[in-house]
Design an enzyme around this catalytic site. Structure first.
Site, PDB file in Angstrom:
ATOM      1  N   ARG A   1       0.820  -1.219   0.000  1.00 20.47           N
ATOM      2  CA  ARG A   1       0.000   0.000   0.000  1.00 20.47           C
ATOM      3  C   ARG A   1       0.854   1.268   0.000  1.00 20.47           C
ATOM      4  O   ARG A   1       0.416   2.317   0.482  1.00 20.47           O
ATOM      5  CB  ARG A   1      -0.972   0.019   1.178  1.00 20.47           C
ATOM      6  CG  ARG A   1      -2.140  -0.932   0.956  1.00 20.47           C
ATOM      7  CD  ARG A   1      -3.307  -0.564   1.862  1.00 20.47           C
ATOM      8  NE  ARG A   1      -4.492  -1.304   1.469  1.00 20.47           N
ATOM      9  CZ  ARG A   1      -5.601  -1.382   2.203  1.00 20.47           C
ATOM     10  NH1 ARG A   1      -5.653  -0.774   3.356  1.00 20.47           N
ATOM     11  NH2 ARG A   1      -6.635  -2.057   1.771  1.00 20.47           N
TER      12      ARG A   1
ATOM     13  N   ARG B   1      -2.628   6.335   0.600  1.00 15.27           N
ATOM     14  CA  ARG B   1      -3.351   7.149   1.569  1.00 15.27           C
ATOM     15  C   ARG B   1      -2.517   7.902   2.581  1.00 15.27           C
ATOM     16  O   ARG B   1      -3.029   8.792   3.244  1.00 15.27           O
ATOM     17  CB  ARG B   1      -4.343   6.249   2.295  1.00 15.27           C
ATOM     18  CG  ARG B   1      -3.696   4.976   2.861  1.00 15.27           C
ATOM     19  CD  ARG B   1      -4.696   3.886   3.079  1.00 15.27           C
ATOM     20  NE  ARG B   1      -4.059   2.751   3.760  1.00 15.27           N
ATOM     21  CZ  ARG B   1      -4.722   1.820   4.382  1.00 15.27           C
ATOM     22  NH1 ARG B   1      -6.017   1.856   4.446  1.00 15.27           N
ATOM     23  NH2 ARG B   1      -4.083   0.837   4.974  1.00 15.27           N
TER      24      ARG B   1
ATOM     25  N   ARG C   1      -7.040  12.440  -4.297  1.00 11.77           N
ATOM     26  CA  ARG C   1      -8.241  11.810  -3.745  1.00 11.77           C
ATOM     27  C   ARG C   1      -9.365  12.833  -3.577  1.00 11.77           C
ATOM     28  O   ARG C   1     -10.544  12.501  -3.704  1.00 11.77           O
ATOM     29  CB  ARG C   1      -7.901  11.186  -2.379  1.00 11.77           C
ATOM     30  CG  ARG C   1      -9.019  10.342  -1.795  1.00 11.77           C
ATOM     31  CD  ARG C   1      -8.596   9.685  -0.502  1.00 11.77           C
ATOM     32  NE  ARG C   1      -8.422  10.654   0.561  1.00 11.77           N
ATOM     33  CZ  ARG C   1      -7.878  10.379   1.743  1.00 11.77           C
ATOM     34  NH1 ARG C   1      -7.423   9.169   2.001  1.00 11.77           N
ATOM     35  NH2 ARG C   1      -7.774  11.309   2.671  1.00 11.77           N
TER      36      ARG C   1
ATOM     37  N   ASP D   1      -6.810  -1.917  -7.387  1.00 13.54           N
ATOM     38  CA  ASP D   1      -7.501  -2.537  -6.261  1.00 13.54           C
ATOM     39  C   ASP D   1      -7.855  -3.961  -6.633  1.00 13.54           C
ATOM     40  O   ASP D   1      -8.120  -4.250  -7.803  1.00 13.54           O
ATOM     41  CB  ASP D   1      -8.773  -1.758  -5.912  1.00 13.54           C
ATOM     42  CG  ASP D   1      -9.331  -2.171  -4.561  1.00 13.54           C
ATOM     43  OD1 ASP D   1     -10.165  -3.104  -4.520  1.00 13.54           O
ATOM     44  OD2 ASP D   1      -8.935  -1.597  -3.540  1.00 13.54           O
TER      45      ASP D   1
ATOM     46  N   TYR E   1     -15.478 -11.011  -0.372  1.00  8.23           N
ATOM     47  CA  TYR E   1     -16.190  -9.757  -0.666  1.00  8.23           C
ATOM     48  C   TYR E   1     -17.421  -9.993  -1.539  1.00  8.23           C
ATOM     49  O   TYR E   1     -18.465  -9.360  -1.341  1.00  8.23           O
ATOM     50  CB  TYR E   1     -15.251  -8.765  -1.351  1.00  8.23           C
ATOM     51  CG  TYR E   1     -14.197  -8.214  -0.427  1.00  8.23           C
ATOM     52  CD1 TYR E   1     -14.527  -7.274   0.547  1.00  8.23           C
ATOM     53  CD2 TYR E   1     -12.874  -8.631  -0.526  1.00  8.23           C
ATOM     54  CE1 TYR E   1     -13.564  -6.765   1.408  1.00  8.23           C
ATOM     55  CE2 TYR E   1     -11.906  -8.133   0.333  1.00  8.23           C
ATOM     56  CZ  TYR E   1     -12.253  -7.204   1.293  1.00  8.23           C
ATOM     57  OH  TYR E   1     -11.293  -6.707   2.146  1.00  8.23           O
TER      58      TYR E   1
END
Length: 344
Positions: free
Chosen positions: A30, A34, A43, A79, A156
């Site tokens: 990652r 973020r 973002r 993703d 998911y």
């Protein structure tokens, strides 16, 4: 194996192939995202899937940690849920809440809503991003492509959202094993085509993320996860070095090593010595710094990195986190982690 010998810093590729290197390579799961102010600005302007689906944006985000933090590899910004999306499911990603799949798969008729897609049609934006990233990287470091493991994607697709336990997904597998295996095979077939497309576009290494593998006992991990990971590794391992990361599934490290993967990611809950005993001497281990430790003072990070490198010993190790970097990690702490590895 097609090997790009022109990459200036190919430490990660060499380490995965068992070749000697002057130091331990380092990257962070990652790492594109973020915790970086430059990413947060994007973002604020673009939705998550806009960032994934516009090759120029995906390229810019992928390159940020190479330029800012100095890691030894870029990893594609994307993703794992682009695969269920390509298979025909609606996927929403809500900032700070996580993924939502509003029409989960629960019974046989739901399988008719999805298909094994033509990845060059449905996921071409990923391949275009990879081509652009390779061009912009200009052979500075390798590019890692990736996909989610079929078990994690099933979690998911059946649960319909994130969960700590994925009880509904597990229940689905235990109550409807034939249906579960049909879905897992569809995901596997899609993933093989997707990763082969990433390699053809220019990915130098691929990693399979089984984020929820640790929710299964050893026998069930073999039944619902590893047998499908094995197919994926078998399909791509001759083309590029391949890493399998199944968080929490340390009891199956030996079996994962036997897939023919070049590297195994491990989390911080297993000691490097024990991981090596399970995995054997022939495979590269990747990990296993606790991401939360990056919140420690920088001198502590430096000391802990030295201890980690010492525990793994020289060779056949890629320094990484034991899971993805946290959004509240200061950038200078991420840099300190990378620099500590480089300077050891």
């Amino acid at each position: 194996m097609n090997r790009d010998r022109t990459i200036k810093n190919d430490l990660i590729v060499k380490t995965l192939l068992g070749e000697p290197t002057e130091r331990t390579p380092v990257w962070m799961m990652r790492q594109a995202g973020r915790y970086l102010p430059e990413y947060i600005k994007l973002r604020e302007k673009y939705s998550f899937f806009e960032r994934c689906q516009q090759p120029e944006l995906a390229c810019e985000i992928t390159l940020q940690p190479v330029d800012i933090v100095g890691v030894d590899a870029a990893i594609l910004f994307s993703d794992i849920l682009v695969v269920p999306q390509a298979m025909g499911m609606e996927v929403q990603l809500i900032e700070k809440l996580g993924p939502l799949l509003p029409e989960p798969i629960r019974q046989e008729r739901d399988l008719k809503r999805i298909q094994v897609p033509d990845v060059h049609d449905r996921l071409n934006y990923v391949f275009e991003a990879i081509k652009l990233i390779k061009q912009e990287l200009n052979d500075r470091v390798p590019l890692i492509g990736f996909a989610g493991a079929p078990w994690t994607l099933l979690c998911y697709m059946v649960q319909g959202k994130g969960s700590k336990t994925f009880d509904e997904a597990k229940g689905f597998c235990y109550q409807n094993p034939e249906l579960a295996h049909a879905l897992l095979q569809m995901i596997t077939d899609t993933t093989i085509a997707y990763l082969k497309g990433q390699v053809a576009a220019g990915a130098d290494v691929v990693q399979v993320f089984d984020s929820w593998g640790g929710l299964l006992g050893k026998k069930d991990f073999e039944t619902f996860s590893l047998r499908y990971i094995r197919q994926i590794v078998e399909a791509v391992k001759e083309e590029v070095p391949t890493i399998v990361f199944a968080k929490g599934a340390w009891s199956s490290l030996q079996e994962m090593a036997e897939t023919g993967a070049h590297g195994l990611g491990i989390d911080w809950c297993i000691e490097p010595k024990m991981a090596r005993q399970f995995a054997g001497d022939q495979i590269t281990l990747q990990g296993n710094f606790d991401p939360a430790k990056l919140l420690s003072p920088i001198p502590v990070i430096q000391s802990e990195v030295k201890q980690m490198l010492s525990a793994f010993g020289p060779g056949k190790h890629i320094a990484n986190l034991g899971h993805g970097i946290l959004p509240n990690v200061p950038v200078d702490h991420a840099k300190a982690f990378v620099e500590a590895v480089k300077n050891s």
